[in-house]
Design a protein around this motif. Structure first.
Motif, PDB file in Angstrom:
ATOM      1  N   ALA A  22      91.766 -58.072 -20.730  1.00 59.86           N
ATOM      2  CA  ALA A  22      92.555 -58.104 -21.969  1.00 59.86           C
ATOM      3  C   ALA A  22      92.821 -59.547 -22.403  1.00 59.86           C
ATOM      4  O   ALA A  22      92.781 -59.859 -23.599  1.00 59.86           O
ATOM      5  N   LEU A  23      93.065 -60.431 -21.435  1.00 64.24           N
ATOM      6  CA  LEU A  23      93.260 -61.847 -21.767  1.00 64.24           C
ATOM      7  C   LEU A  23      91.989 -62.455 -22.361  1.00 64.24           C
ATOM      8  O   LEU A  23      92.044 -63.211 -23.341  1.00 64.24           O
ATOM      9  N   VAL A  24      90.849 -62.122 -21.766  1.00 62.24           N
ATOM     10  CA  VAL A  24      89.574 -62.615 -22.298  1.00 62.24           C
ATOM     11  C   VAL A  24      89.347 -62.072 -23.704  1.00 62.24           C
ATOM     12  O   VAL A  24      88.967 -62.816 -24.621  1.00 62.24           O
ATOM     13  N   VAL A  68      89.228 -62.893 -29.554  1.00 58.07           N
ATOM     14  CA  VAL A  68      89.763 -62.535 -30.878  1.00 58.07           C
ATOM     15  C   VAL A  68      90.459 -63.743 -31.509  1.00 58.07           C
ATOM     16  O   VAL A  68      90.293 -64.030 -32.685  1.00 58.07           O
ATOM     17  N   GLY A  69      91.221 -64.474 -30.707  1.00 60.10           N
ATOM     18  CA  GLY A  69      91.898 -65.666 -31.196  1.00 60.10           C
ATOM     19  C   GLY A  69      90.930 -66.746 -31.638  1.00 60.10           C
ATOM     20  O   GLY A  69      91.114 -67.382 -32.670  1.00 60.10           O
ATOM     21  N   LEU A  81      98.317 -58.482 -33.701  1.00 54.87           N
ATOM     22  CA  LEU A  81      96.864 -58.311 -33.714  1.00 54.87           C
ATOM     23  C   LEU A  81      96.363 -57.327 -34.755  1.00 54.87           C
ATOM     24  O   LEU A  81      95.199 -57.375 -35.139  1.00 54.87           O
ATOM     25  N   GLY A  82      97.210 -56.394 -35.142  1.00 52.09           N
ATOM     26  CA  GLY A  82      96.786 -55.351 -36.068  1.00 52.09           C
ATOM     27  C   GLY A  82      96.410 -54.089 -35.326  1.00 52.09           C
ATOM     28  O   GLY A  82      96.288 -54.057 -34.102  1.00 52.09           O
ATOM     29  N   LEU A  83      96.185 -53.026 -36.097  1.00 52.75           N
ATOM     30  CA  LEU A  83      95.941 -51.703 -35.529  1.00 52.75           C
ATOM     31  C   LEU A  83      94.647 -51.638 -34.722  1.00 52.75           C
ATOM     32  O   LEU A  83      94.622 -51.115 -33.608  1.00 52.75           O
ATOM     33  N   ILE A  84      93.570 -52.184 -35.254  1.00 51.75           N
ATOM     34  CA  ILE A  84      92.262 -52.042 -34.598  1.00 51.75           C
ATOM     35  C   ILE A  84      92.262 -52.681 -33.212  1.00 51.75           C
ATOM     36  O   ILE A  84      91.865 -52.046 -32.226  1.00 51.75           O
TER      37      ILE A  84
END
Length: 184
Positions: A171-173, A178-179, A141-144
């Protein structure tokens, strides 16, 4: 369809982890991960962590949810039965055999000291899993997004006292959003 050898390996993997996993389901997580990912290669580390996250969002003991999930991957419904029996039988037999001893010595200082010695070990093992999860999150996902997930989880768990399954669901949502956004 799995072979007889695979069913025996499945049984052995969950039997040994639940014999050695003193401290309940969470204590067996690192042991199961080692068997499932490193020894037998039934799942990748990422798949294991995804299964663990989904399992933690559902009610019930984590050890049986891990056994059922891995059992289904390895050997369909028969694999589920084999893994569940292996996960439950050791504790069941030991409890039946040791019930009188445990009731007699439950208040013993020696027994209480044993638990005191084991708890830090379990905490370290769970900490190692958390570090692995953060590392995988960072690489995927990366740092952010990793920092947002960590800070958000800490805030909701520690400050707002939100139930862990709700935090996992949030977190899943977040991951789904994000996805979906990254597809565009």
């Amino acid at each position: 369809m799995a072979t007889l050898i695979e069913y025996l390996e499945l049984f052995w993997a969950f039997f040994t982890t639940n014999i050695l996993g003193y401290g309940g389901g969470p204590a067996t997580i690192p042991l199961v991960q080692h068997e499932v990912v490193e020894v037998y290669g039934w799942m990748t580390e990422y798949q294991f962590i995804e299964m663990l996250a989904a399992g933690n969002a559902l009610p019930g003991p984590i050890a049986t949810k891990m056994a059922g999930s891995v059992g289904f991957i390895v050997g369909n419904w028969l694999g589920v039965a084999v893994a569940l029996v292996a996960a439950v039988v050791p504790s069941l037999i030991l409890k039946i055999l040791l019930m009188n001893f445990l009731l007699k010595h439950k208040d013993s200082p020696r027994v209480k000291r044993l638990s005191t010695y084991v708890k830090p070990t379990i905490a370290v093992l769970l900490g190692m899993i958390m570090i692995q999860n953060v590392t995988i999150s960072f690489s995927n996902l990366g740092l952010i997004h990793t920092v947002i997930l960590l800070a958000g989880s800490f805030y909701f768990l520690e400050k707002r006292k939100t139930h862990p399954s709700l935090v996992i669901g949030m977190a899943l949502v977040y991951g789904g959003i994000v996805g979906a956004v990254s597809l565009f």
